[in-house]
Design a protein around this motif. Structure first.
Motif, PDB file in Angstrom:
ATOM      1  N   ARG A  46       0.890  -1.280   0.040  1.00 37.90           N
ATOM      2  CA  ARG A  46       0.022   0.004   0.018  1.00 37.90           C
ATOM      3  C   ARG A  46       0.725   1.377  -0.004  1.00 37.90           C
ATOM      4  NH1 ARG A  46      -4.541  -2.083   4.308  1.00 37.90           N
ATOM      5  NH2 ARG A  46      -5.761  -3.271   2.733  1.00 37.90           N
ATOM      6  N   ALA A  47       2.148   1.249   0.756  1.00 35.84           N
ATOM      7  CA  ALA A  47       2.757   2.366   1.147  1.00 35.84           C
ATOM      8  C   ALA A  47       3.653   2.908  -0.416  1.00 35.84           C
ATOM      9  CB  ALA A  47       3.781   2.384   2.026  1.00 35.84           C
ATOM     10  N   LEU A  48       3.789   1.515  -1.274  1.00 40.03           N
ATOM     11  CA  LEU A  48       4.636   1.940  -2.255  1.00 40.03           C
ATOM     12  C   LEU A  48       3.792   1.757  -3.388  1.00 40.03           C
ATOM     13  CD1 LEU A  48       7.813  -0.334  -1.469  1.00 40.03           C
ATOM     14  CD2 LEU A  48       7.270   2.219  -1.181  1.00 40.03           C
ATOM     15  N   GLY A  49       2.435   1.943  -3.550  1.00 41.61           N
ATOM     16  CA  GLY A  49       1.494   1.872  -4.400  1.00 41.61           C
ATOM     17  C   GLY A  49       1.590   0.894  -5.393  1.00 41.61           C
ATOM     18  N   GLY A  50       1.814  -0.274  -4.710  1.00 39.52           N
ATOM     19  CA  GLY A  50       1.763  -1.445  -5.610  1.00 39.52           C
ATOM     20  C   GLY A  50       3.200  -1.667  -6.407  1.00 39.52           C
ATOM     21  N   GLN A  51       4.100  -0.970  -6.335  1.00 40.19           N
ATOM     22  CA  GLN A  51       5.370  -1.135  -7.030  1.00 40.19           C
ATOM     23  C   GLN A  51       6.112  -2.589  -6.448  1.00 40.19           C
ATOM     24  OE1 GLN A  51       7.912   2.289  -7.570  1.00 40.19           O
ATOM     25  NE2 GLN A  51       6.554   3.285  -6.074  1.00 40.19           N
ATOM     26  N   VAL A  52       5.722  -2.727  -5.014  1.00 35.26           N
ATOM     27  CA  VAL A  52       6.293  -4.089  -4.504  1.00 35.26           C
ATOM     28  C   VAL A  52       5.172  -4.683  -4.139  1.00 35.26           C
ATOM     29  CG1 VAL A  52       7.646  -5.141  -2.753  1.00 35.26           C
ATOM     30  CG2 VAL A  52       8.540  -3.101  -3.761  1.00 35.26           C
ATOM     31  N   THR A  53       4.760  -5.881  -4.667  1.00 34.11           N
ATOM     32  CA  THR A  53       3.516  -6.690  -4.297  1.00 34.11           C
ATOM     33  C   THR A  53       3.479  -7.787  -3.342  1.00 34.11           C
ATOM     34  OG1 THR A  53       3.845  -8.178  -6.276  1.00 34.11           O
ATOM     35  CG2 THR A  53       2.853  -6.190  -6.877  1.00 34.11           C
ATOM     36  N   ARG A  54       2.471  -8.028  -2.714  1.00 36.48           N
ATOM     37  CA  ARG A  54       2.338  -9.279  -1.847  1.00 36.48           C
ATOM     38  C   ARG A  54       2.847 -10.433  -2.439  1.00 36.48           C
ATOM     39  NH1 ARG A  54      -3.730  -8.509   0.091  1.00 36.48           N
ATOM     40  NH2 ARG A  54      -3.608  -7.296  -1.841  1.00 36.48           N
ATOM     41  N   PRO A  55       2.554 -10.680  -3.743  1.00 36.05           N
ATOM     42  CA  PRO A  55       3.111 -12.173  -4.059  1.00 36.05           C
ATOM     43  C   PRO A  55       4.516 -12.298  -4.201  1.00 36.05           C
ATOM     44  CG  PRO A  55       1.023 -11.551  -5.195  1.00 36.05           C
ATOM     45  CD  PRO A  55       1.465 -10.342  -4.387  1.00 36.05           C
ATOM     46  N   GLU A  56       5.028 -11.163  -4.633  1.00 28.37           N
ATOM     47  CA  GLU A  56       6.671 -11.131  -4.898  1.00 28.37           C
ATOM     48  C   GLU A  56       7.268 -10.928  -3.502  1.00 28.37           C
ATOM     49  OE1 GLU A  56       6.803  -9.045  -9.096  1.00 28.37           O
ATOM     50  OE2 GLU A  56       5.824  -7.722  -7.315  1.00 28.37           O
ATOM     51  N   MET A  57       6.563 -10.731  -2.355  1.00 27.67           N
ATOM     52  CA  MET A  57       7.269 -10.624  -1.039  1.00 27.67           C
ATOM     53  C   MET A  57       7.007 -11.979  -0.235  1.00 27.67           C
ATOM     54  SD  MET A  57       6.826  -6.654   0.397  1.00 27.67           S
ATOM     55  CE  MET A  57       4.997  -6.387  -0.149  1.00 27.67           C
ATOM     56  N   ARG A  58       6.038 -12.883  -0.826  1.00 25.89           N
ATOM     57  CA  ARG A  58       6.003 -14.107  -0.121  1.00 25.89           C
ATOM     58  C   ARG A  58       5.586 -15.147  -1.249  1.00 25.89           C
ATOM     59  NH1 ARG A  58       5.162 -14.399   5.371  1.00 25.89           N
ATOM     60  NH2 ARG A  58       4.428 -16.466   4.836  1.00 25.89           N
ATOM     61  N   ARG A  59       6.576 -15.400  -2.004  1.00 26.91           N
ATOM     62  CA  ARG A  59       6.525 -16.170  -3.126  1.00 26.91           C
ATOM     63  C   ARG A  59       6.110 -17.446  -2.943  1.00 26.91           C
ATOM     64  NH1 ARG A  59       8.168 -14.952  -8.337  1.00 26.91           N
ATOM     65  NH2 ARG A  59       8.962 -12.762  -8.322  1.00 26.91           N
ATOM     66  N   GLU A  60       6.413 -18.059  -1.498  1.00 30.21           N
ATOM     67  CA  GLU A  60       6.065 -19.550  -1.010  1.00 30.21           C
ATOM     68  C   GLU A  60       4.751 -19.641  -0.713  1.00 30.21           C
ATOM     69  OE1 GLU A  60       7.025 -17.268   2.303  1.00 30.21           O
ATOM     70  OE2 GLU A  60       7.988 -17.194   0.654  1.00 30.21           O
ATOM     71  N   ASP A  61       4.080 -18.547  -0.345  1.00 34.88           N
ATOM     72  CA  ASP A  61       2.750 -19.188   0.220  1.00 34.88           C
ATOM     73  C   ASP A  61       1.645 -18.011  -0.332  1.00 34.88           C
ATOM     74  OD1 ASP A  61       3.622 -17.274   2.024  1.00 34.88           O
ATOM     75  OD2 ASP A  61       3.518 -18.516   3.566  1.00 34.88           O
ATOM     76  N   TRP A  62       1.667 -17.062  -1.039  1.00 30.93           N
ATOM     77  CA  TRP A  62       0.988 -15.907  -1.078  1.00 30.93           C
ATOM     78  C   TRP A  62      -0.499 -16.285  -1.286  1.00 30.93           C
ATOM     79  CZ3 TRP A  62      -1.533 -14.916  -5.823  1.00 30.93           C
ATOM     80  CH2 TRP A  62      -1.052 -15.399  -6.597  1.00 30.93           C
ATOM     81  N   TRP A  63      -0.707 -17.531  -2.307  1.00 31.04           N
ATOM     82  CA  TRP A  63      -1.895 -17.891  -2.664  1.00 31.04           C
ATOM     83  C   TRP A  63      -2.908 -18.403  -1.637  1.00 31.04           C
ATOM     84  CZ3 TRP A  63       2.434 -19.989  -3.748  1.00 31.04           C
ATOM     85  CH2 TRP A  63       2.811 -21.100  -3.346  1.00 31.04           C
ATOM     86  N   LEU A  64      -2.193 -18.867  -0.603  1.00 30.74           N
ATOM     87  CA  LEU A  64      -2.768 -19.325   0.641  1.00 30.74           C
ATOM     88  C   LEU A  64      -3.493 -18.334   1.465  1.00 30.74           C
ATOM     89  CD1 LEU A  64      -0.429 -22.308   1.212  1.00 30.74           C
ATOM     90  CD2 LEU A  64      -2.527 -22.583   0.285  1.00 30.74           C
ATOM     91  N   TRP A  66      -3.721 -14.813   0.462  1.00 29.28           N
ATOM     92  CA  TRP A  66      -4.681 -13.989  -0.239  1.00 29.28           C
ATOM     93  C   TRP A  66      -5.201 -14.539  -1.630  1.00 29.28           C
ATOM     94  CZ3 TRP A  66       0.553 -12.109   0.854  1.00 29.28           C
ATOM     95  CH2 TRP A  66       0.638 -11.607   1.987  1.00 29.28           C
ATOM     96  N   PRO A  67      -5.860 -15.871  -1.386  1.00 28.49           N
ATOM     97  CA  PRO A  67      -6.481 -16.368  -2.591  1.00 28.49           C
ATOM     98  C   PRO A  67      -7.164 -15.640  -3.572  1.00 28.49           C
ATOM     99  CG  PRO A  67      -7.828 -16.987  -0.503  1.00 28.49           C
ATOM    100  CD  PRO A  67      -6.703 -16.231  -0.258  1.00 28.49           C
ATOM    101  N   GLU A  68      -7.598 -14.380  -3.210  1.00 31.30           N
ATOM    102  CA  GLU A  68      -8.319 -13.421  -4.102  1.00 31.30           C
ATOM    103  C   GLU A  68      -7.339 -12.847  -5.225  1.00 31.30           C
ATOM    104  OE1 GLU A  68      -7.088 -10.891  -0.525  1.00 31.30           O
ATOM    105  OE2 GLU A  68      -7.770 -13.039  -0.939  1.00 31.30           O
ATOM    106  N   LEU A  69      -6.088 -12.962  -4.973  1.00 32.66           N
ATOM    107  CA  LEU A  69      -5.005 -12.474  -5.617  1.00 32.66           C
ATOM    108  C   LEU A  69      -4.489 -13.388  -6.887  1.00 32.66           C
ATOM    109  CD1 LEU A  69      -2.660 -10.414  -3.284  1.00 32.66           C
ATOM    110  CD2 LEU A  69      -4.695  -9.609  -4.594  1.00 32.66           C
ATOM    111  N   ALA A  70      -5.113 -14.428  -6.894  1.00 32.40           N
ATOM    112  CA  ALA A  70      -4.700 -15.551  -7.560  1.00 32.40           C
ATOM    113  C   ALA A  70      -4.910 -15.220  -9.156  1.00 32.40           C
ATOM    114  CB  ALA A  70      -5.111 -17.006  -7.529  1.00 32.40           C
TER     115      ALA A  70
END
Length: 88
Positions: A46-64, A66-70
């Protein structure tokens, strides 16, 4: 993009990034080589306006977490995930 790429592209040092998110430089270094806690990942995205994304910060389990991001990041899903799509 991930945190390391963001730091390089914006010429931001780890200690500056750490100060922005009220953590230690050592913790930022750990995040670069591991994963960011979910609550902090949301804050950073949020602070970086999406330049760095949650999936890229948690590659091993982000879909578990935040499944809505899949559907938004099918190329970052593991190959055995039903929504996985090869990057074009």
């Amino acid at each position: 993009m991930d945190i390391q790429t963001y730091l390089e592209r914006t010429e931001t040092r780890q200690h500056q990034f750490a100060r922005q998110f009220q953590v230690s430089q050592a913790l930022v270094s750990q995040w670069i080589h591991g994963s960011v806690p979910p609550i902090k990942a949301v804050e950073i995205e949020r602070a970086l306006g999406g330049q760095v994304t949650r999936p890229e910060m948690r590659r091993e389990d982000w879909w578990l977490i935040w499944p809505e991001l899949a559907p938004l990041y099918p190329h970052l899903l593991p190959p055995d995930h039903p929504d996985f799509k090869q990057a074009a």
